[in-house]
Scaffold this motif. Structure first.
Motif, PDB file in Angstrom:
ATOM      1  N   LYS A  93      -0.426   5.188  -0.034  1.00 38.70           N
ATOM      2  CA  LYS A  93      -1.744   5.933  -0.323  1.00 38.70           C
ATOM      3  C   LYS A  93      -1.618   7.461  -0.965  1.00 38.70           C
ATOM      4  N   TYR A 112      -7.058   1.990  -3.215  1.00 36.05           N
ATOM      5  CA  TYR A 112      -7.753   1.759  -2.690  1.00 36.05           C
ATOM      6  C   TYR A 112      -7.286   2.824  -1.426  1.00 36.05           C
ATOM      7  N   GLY A 113      -8.320   3.356  -0.597  1.00 34.09           N
ATOM      8  CA  GLY A 113      -8.012   4.362   0.576  1.00 34.09           C
ATOM      9  C   GLY A 113      -7.437   4.044   1.820  1.00 34.09           C
ATOM     10  N   ASP A 114      -7.512   2.244   2.051  1.00 34.23           N
ATOM     11  CA  ASP A 114      -6.491   2.165   3.404  1.00 34.23           C
ATOM     12  C   ASP A 114      -5.925   0.290   3.182  1.00 34.23           C
ATOM     13  N   ALA A 115      -4.424   0.175   3.729  1.00 37.63           N
ATOM     14  CA  ALA A 115      -4.471  -0.823   3.017  1.00 37.63           C
ATOM     15  C   ALA A 115      -5.126  -1.650   3.994  1.00 37.63           C
ATOM     16  N   PHE A 174       0.733  -1.105  -0.002  1.00 35.07           N
ATOM     17  CA  PHE A 174      -0.011   0.431   0.532  1.00 35.07           C
ATOM     18  C   PHE A 174       0.951   1.154  -0.043  1.00 35.07           C
TER      19      PHE A 174
END
Length: 182
Positions: free
Chosen positions: A165, A170-173, A163
């Motif tokens: 940012k 996607y917004g989060d891991a 991940f």
């Protein structure tokens, strides 16, 4: 957490998964395994995900079929496809298309651990007052996960070790999941 510390932790987790999980598969078992006594298709399960979210000028439709092959009651390996269409009226429209490979390990009947590699291509068009800006990129995810399993349904969470940012789709891991195989 510093990036170097995180990378070292991620490498340690992966190394542990790759060394410990395969070794536990060589525990004492009868000489004929499930895969040897049944046909190939008897060990295949199909499943995946279907998602629809609609509201306030927003639409998200996802179709994600998959299949796994059960080597025995502890190990399974599979792959899947994924397509998502996301649209926010007067803001953006996005198509996501890709595939994944997944390995599942069930140390106990109720516990399922997973290692998943996902590769998706993202095409997004952003709408503004003067023109449309387009962005197209590949997104790779390497997930370690765990969940509670009851029959053919597993509910849990997975963590993306790759991940970023600033670059990730996607917004989060950390992502929750519901996994179903028939």
């Amino acid at each position: 957490m510093k990036k170097n510390t995180f990378n070292a932790l991620a490498k340690s987790v992966l190394l542990t998964l790759f060394l410990v999980i395969p070794l536990s598969g060589f525990s004492q078992e009868p000489s004929s395994s499930k895969a040897e006594t049944e046909g190939f298709w008897d060990n295949v399960q199909f499943g995946g995900g279907l998602g629809v979210a609609i509201g306030n000028d927003f639409t998200d439709i996802t179709i994600a079929p998959s299949a796994i092959y059960n080597f025995n009651e502890h190990f399974a390996l599979g792959s899947g496809l994924q397509y998502s269409r996301l649209k926010q009226k007067n803001l953006f429209a996005s198509n996501v298309l890709g595939a994944n490979l997944i390995g599942l390990y069930n140390p106990l009947e109720e516990i399922q651990l997973s290692l998943e590699l996902e590769q998706v291509h993202v095409n997004t068009t952003y709408v503004d007052l003067f023109n449309n800006a387009k962005r197209s990129f590949w997104n790779t995810g390497l997930y370690v996960g765990g969940g509670y399993r009851a029959d053919n349904v597993t509910i849990g969470a997975r963590f993306n070790l790759l991940f970023d940012k600033d670059k990730d789709l996607y917004g989060d891991a950390l992502m929750p999941f519901v996994r179903i195989y028939f």
